[in-house]
Design a protein around this motif. Structure first.
Motif, PDB file in Angstrom:
ATOM      1  N   PRO A  39      34.899  59.228  35.412  1.00 12.78           N
ATOM      2  CA  PRO A  39      33.946  59.002  34.319  1.00 12.78           C
ATOM      3  C   PRO A  39      33.656  60.276  33.529  1.00 12.78           C
ATOM      4  O   PRO A  39      33.525  60.227  32.306  1.00 12.78           O
ATOM      5  CB  PRO A  39      32.673  58.535  35.032  1.00 12.78           C
ATOM      6  CG  PRO A  39      33.095  58.096  36.367  1.00 12.78           C
ATOM      7  CD  PRO A  39      34.345  58.837  36.706  1.00 12.78           C
ATOM      8  N   PHE A  88      33.358  56.510  24.486  1.00  9.96           N
ATOM      9  CA  PHE A  88      32.012  56.261  25.009  1.00  9.96           C
ATOM     10  C   PHE A  88      31.914  54.869  25.648  1.00  9.96           C
ATOM     11  O   PHE A  88      31.291  54.701  26.698  1.00  9.96           O
ATOM     12  CB  PHE A  88      30.959  56.409  23.901  1.00  9.96           C
ATOM     13  CG  PHE A  88      30.599  57.846  23.609  1.00  9.96           C
ATOM     14  CD1 PHE A  88      30.038  58.645  24.594  1.00  9.96           C
ATOM     15  CD2 PHE A  88      30.806  58.399  22.359  1.00  9.96           C
ATOM     16  CE1 PHE A  88      29.714  59.977  24.341  1.00  9.96           C
ATOM     17  CE2 PHE A  88      30.492  59.723  22.094  1.00  9.96           C
ATOM     18  CZ  PHE A  88      29.947  60.511  23.083  1.00  9.96           C
ATOM     19  N   ALA A  89      32.544  53.878  25.018  1.00 14.91           N
ATOM     20  CA  ALA A  89      32.451  52.517  25.540  1.00 14.91           C
ATOM     21  C   ALA A  89      33.116  52.411  26.912  1.00 14.91           C
ATOM     22  O   ALA A  89      32.565  51.806  27.838  1.00 14.91           O
ATOM     23  CB  ALA A  89      33.086  51.538  24.554  1.00 14.91           C
ATOM     24  N   VAL A  90      34.291  53.004  27.053  1.00 14.13           N
ATOM     25  CA  VAL A  90      35.000  52.941  28.326  1.00 14.13           C
ATOM     26  C   VAL A  90      34.207  53.654  29.429  1.00 14.13           C
ATOM     27  O   VAL A  90      34.091  53.172  30.553  1.00 14.13           O
ATOM     28  CB  VAL A  90      36.415  53.544  28.172  1.00 14.13           C
ATOM     29  CG1 VAL A  90      36.814  54.337  29.388  1.00 14.13           C
ATOM     30  CG2 VAL A  90      37.420  52.452  27.944  1.00 14.13           C
ATOM     31  N   THR A  91      33.626  54.803  29.068  1.00 17.20           N
ATOM     32  CA  THR A  91      32.827  55.542  30.054  1.00 17.20           C
ATOM     33  C   THR A  91      31.633  54.707  30.492  1.00 17.20           C
ATOM     34  O   THR A  91      31.293  54.641  31.675  1.00 17.20           O
ATOM     35  CB  THR A  91      32.330  56.866  29.450  1.00 17.20           C
ATOM     36  OG1 THR A  91      33.409  57.477  28.755  1.00 17.20           O
ATOM     37  CG2 THR A  91      31.820  57.800  30.521  1.00 17.20           C
ATOM     38  N   ASP A  92      31.000  54.069  29.508  1.00 18.65           N
ATOM     39  CA  ASP A  92      29.836  53.247  29.839  1.00 18.65           C
ATOM     40  C   ASP A  92      30.227  52.120  30.782  1.00 18.65           C
ATOM     41  O   ASP A  92      29.517  51.813  31.733  1.00 18.65           O
ATOM     42  CB  ASP A  92      29.236  52.677  28.545  1.00 18.65           C
ATOM     43  CG  ASP A  92      27.869  52.056  28.808  1.00 18.65           C
ATOM     44  OD1 ASP A  92      26.964  52.807  29.198  1.00 18.65           O
ATOM     45  OD2 ASP A  92      27.725  50.830  28.659  1.00 18.65           O
ATOM     46  N   ARG A  93      31.391  51.519  30.519  1.00 15.23           N
ATOM     47  CA  ARG A  93      31.832  50.425  31.392  1.00 15.23           C
ATOM     48  C   ARG A  93      32.041  50.896  32.822  1.00 15.23           C
ATOM     49  O   ARG A  93      31.711  50.204  33.779  1.00 15.23           O
ATOM     50  CB  ARG A  93      33.145  49.855  30.867  1.00 15.23           C
ATOM     51  CG  ARG A  93      32.957  48.585  30.082  1.00 15.23           C
ATOM     52  CD  ARG A  93      34.266  47.914  29.853  1.00 15.23           C
ATOM     53  NE  ARG A  93      34.760  47.210  31.030  1.00 15.23           N
ATOM     54  CZ  ARG A  93      36.010  46.807  31.164  1.00 15.23           C
ATOM     55  NH1 ARG A  93      36.887  47.038  30.220  1.00 15.23           N
ATOM     56  NH2 ARG A  93      36.393  46.162  32.247  1.00 15.23           N
ATOM     57  N   MET A  94      32.621  52.089  32.966  1.00 13.65           N
ATOM     58  CA  MET A  94      32.847  52.615  34.313  1.00 13.65           C
ATOM     59  C   MET A  94      31.519  52.855  35.024  1.00 13.65           C
ATOM     60  O   MET A  94      31.355  52.542  36.189  1.00 13.65           O
ATOM     61  CB  MET A  94      33.565  53.963  34.229  1.00 13.65           C
ATOM     62  CG  MET A  94      35.012  53.897  33.976  1.00 13.65           C
ATOM     63  SD  MET A  94      35.641  55.590  34.103  1.00 13.65           S
ATOM     64  CE  MET A  94      36.830  55.567  32.802  1.00 13.65           C
ATOM     65  N   LEU A  95      30.580  53.439  34.272  1.00 11.08           N
ATOM     66  CA  LEU A  95      29.334  53.877  34.911  1.00 11.08           C
ATOM     67  C   LEU A  95      28.383  52.713  35.165  1.00 11.08           C
ATOM     68  O   LEU A  95      27.524  52.789  36.038  1.00 11.08           O
ATOM     69  CB  LEU A  95      28.658  54.937  34.044  1.00 11.08           C
ATOM     70  CG  LEU A  95      29.447  56.240  34.004  1.00 11.08           C
ATOM     71  CD1 LEU A  95      28.936  57.153  32.924  1.00 11.08           C
ATOM     72  CD2 LEU A  95      29.382  56.935  35.360  1.00 11.08           C
ATOM     73  N   GLU A  96      28.568  51.644  34.419  1.00 12.32           N
ATOM     74  CA  GLU A  96      27.772  50.449  34.629  1.00 12.32           C
ATOM     75  C   GLU A  96      27.835  50.023  36.091  1.00 12.32           C
ATOM     76  O   GLU A  96      26.862  49.600  36.690  1.00 12.32           O
ATOM     77  CB  GLU A  96      28.355  49.350  33.738  1.00 12.32           C
ATOM     78  CG  GLU A  96      27.504  48.147  33.559  1.00 12.32           C
ATOM     79  CD  GLU A  96      28.194  47.169  32.629  1.00 12.32           C
ATOM     80  OE1 GLU A  96      27.549  46.230  32.202  1.00 12.32           O
ATOM     81  OE2 GLU A  96      29.389  47.370  32.341  1.00 12.32           O
TER      82      GLU A  96
END
Lengths: 103, 476
Positions: A39, A88-96
């Protein structure tokens, strides 16, 4: 030598900024647990998308009849936006996922 | 009030959000918020540039409107594609996606540099023509291009679109050295001597840099792609910083340098996890030397175990350790793996997970995948803790992992992965290896573990096999 010192003098603040940013970048990352490597890389990837700002400036600077520069700028802005938004979107998905299991 | 003052303030706020965001990203509790903080800062910086940057007014009237329309269109297209791609991509394909986005950022920088060169050539440039500005433009062009084609190739390798061996030339490293020398020579020539022909030579430099990016990544094995992506990530950071100096734009400078520095540290951390140096990864070709391995596994036998026996073995043991690998991820078997874990726990078996730092395709990738399946944090153990626990475990199940459990890394100096820390699963009492076939792992080398006296093989797709195991355990 003269040249070097005058360069140093003229760009002193810039050089300070460069060095402190490098140290800051190293300091911020060095204590990260392995779990977060992916992430974090992804988040850093989104941040360097700030190059988009430069692409916008290039497009502004291009003359309206300079189609080559306009198209280059256009594609650059598309690429840069992809980098920023996707990053940013991909990172957010991982961290979700990290958040969910904390309950 | 002067609009540029407001823009300066926005850039300052954005720079702070980048630093704070990165800091928050490095702790599990605050990571998600950190990413959002940085995203807000980025939005401020981009919107501010769009609405307040003085270069927007270089031409007025229709020309200005036309450029703004172009800009909004580009932002809309890039934003929409980026958003959709980010939400469509499967968790297993994350590393490729990061590589792709990184490459596009590099492409953005490279195109920006080409356009800037053209503008300077026509006398419309931002910085005027000085040696320093020219070198920065060419530097941005070079690193941006390398990051672009390099990342695209890394993407293709991770997606298994290209075979490693298909794209390496004989004497590949010599060719690369010549290319690099040519690039440095060109940069010097364009800066100091090309004069009128600068634009043409600039385009040639652009072309060669694109080729070099491809050649740079080509000989590096698929297993090392995470490191390559991390290196290219910091390259793109550097280009953003260089472009920031050209435009005297502090937010680009700070953002770029932060990523350049943190990316380099991250690269070093990843290499440490694999016990290899960066030079070794980037220069030494992986897998090519596997023929030097002294051991030949051809005439050894493997022991198979039936699903039924495996279920009995698991259910009546005291402690089980699961070693997940990329095979688990591709089979999308995280959830069913978690089901087996719960079932065994309810029958009094202690179940833990051993996570190798480079399990999956990127450090931390496996943790993301297991978190997706709601496996609790405290059950995951990293390499050192896991190796202590492995020796005490009754059964170890290796699901779709290969290179990270290869004993050759410890005892075969001829092996290309010799020296890499591995999970010492053979120290436990029993090892069950779930695999689709006897095919070698991502590094392309034989694994002695499969022929180890303690090892029993359970062939089949990870998801199917785990499913069968679950129903077998239930029926016991």
């Amino acid at each position: 030598m003269e040249v070097f010192f005058s360069f140093l003098h003229d760009n002193l603040l810039l050089i300070y900024l460069l060095i402190f940013s490098i140290l800051l970048g190293i300091e911020v990352i060095s204590k990260v647990p392995a779990v977060l490597h992916t992430p974090l890389m992804s988040g850093a990837n989104a941040i360097h998308g700030v190059v988009l700002v430069g692409a916008i400036i290039v497009l502004f600077n291009a003359r309206a009849d300079d189609y080559l520069s306009l198209s280059l700028g256009f594609i650059a802005v598309v690429f840069g936006t992809l980098n920023v938004v996707g990053g940013f979107a991909v990172t957010d998905r991982m961290l979700e996922m990290f958040k969910k299991k904390k309950k | 009030m002067n609009a540029t003052y407001l823009l300066d303030l926005l850039y300052l706020i954005a720079a702070i959000t980048f630093v704070v965001g990165l800091k928050m990203l490095s702790h599990p509790d605050t990571a998600r918020r950190g990413n959002q903080v940085a995203a807000v800062g980025m939005t401020l910086a981009v919107l501010g540039t769009l609405l307040l940057h003085p270069s927007a007014d270089r031409e007025m009237g229709d020309a200005r409107t036309m450029k703004l329309l172009l800009l909004y269109a580009a932002l809309a297209i890039g934003g929409a594609i980026g958003w959709i791609a980010a939400y469509r991509v499967k968790m297993t394909s994350m590393p490729q996606m990061v590589s792709l986005f990184n490459g596009l950022g590099g492409g953005c920088a490279a195109l920006l540099a080409v356009a800037e060169l053209k503008l300077q050539h026509d006398g419309f440039g931002h910085a005027g023509i000085s040696y320093g500005a020219m070198i920065l433009v060419l530097f941005t062009m070079f690193f941006g291009s390398v990051s672009f084609t390099g990342s695209l190739l890394a993407y293709a390798k991770l997606e298994d679109l290209v075979k490693d061996s298909a794209i390496t030339l004989p004497r590949h490293s010599v060719v690369n050295m010549i290319l690099l020398a040519g690039i440095l020579g060109l940069i010097a020539y364009i800066t100091f001597g090309a004069g009128e022909n600068g634009m043409m030579w600039g385009l040639i430099l652009f072309g060669i840099s694109l080729v070099y990016g491809f050649m740079f990544v080509a000989p590096i094995g698929g297993a090392d792609m995470p490191v390559v992506i991390s290196v290219l990530n910091s390259f793109t950071g550097l280009t953003a910083a260089a472009a920031g100096i050209i435009y005297e734009n502090l937010i680009m400078l700070v953002g770029g340098i932060l990523v350049g520095a943190s990316g380099s540290i991250l690269t070093i951390l990843m290499c440490k996890a694999m016990n290899r140096s960066i030079m070794n990864v980037l220069v030494g070709s992986f897998g090519g030397s596997s023929a030097a391995s002294t051991k030949n596994a051809g005439d050894q036998t493997v022991r198979e175990i039936s699903v039924n026996d495996a279920a009995v073995l698991l259910n009546y043991s005291g402690s089980v350790m699961i070693v997940p690998g990329y095979g688990l991820a591709v089979a999308q078997a995280q959830k069913i793996c978690k089901e087996l874990d719960e079932l065994l726990e309810s029958n009094g078996v202690d179940v833990k997970y051993a996570i190798h730092p480079v399990a999956g395709r990127m450090p931390g990738h496996m943790n993301v995948l297991l978190a997706e399946a709601d496996v609790p944090y405290p059950k995951l153990f990293d390499l050192e803790e896991a190796n202590d626990l492995l020796a005490k475990s009754d059964v170890v199940i290796v699901v779709g992992a290969n290179d990270v459990v290869n004993p050759a890394a410890k005892d075969d100096p001829g092996s290309p992965i010799y020296g890499m820390p591995v999970l010492e699963v053979w120290e436990s009492k029993n090892v069950i290896v779930m695999k689709r076939s006897m095919k070698s792992g991502y590094a392309g080398i034989e694994n002695e573990l499969f022929f180890h006296p303690k090892t029993k093989m359970l062939f089949g797709d990870a998801k199917d096999t785990l499913q069968k195991l679950v129903s077998e355990v239930k029926s016991l």
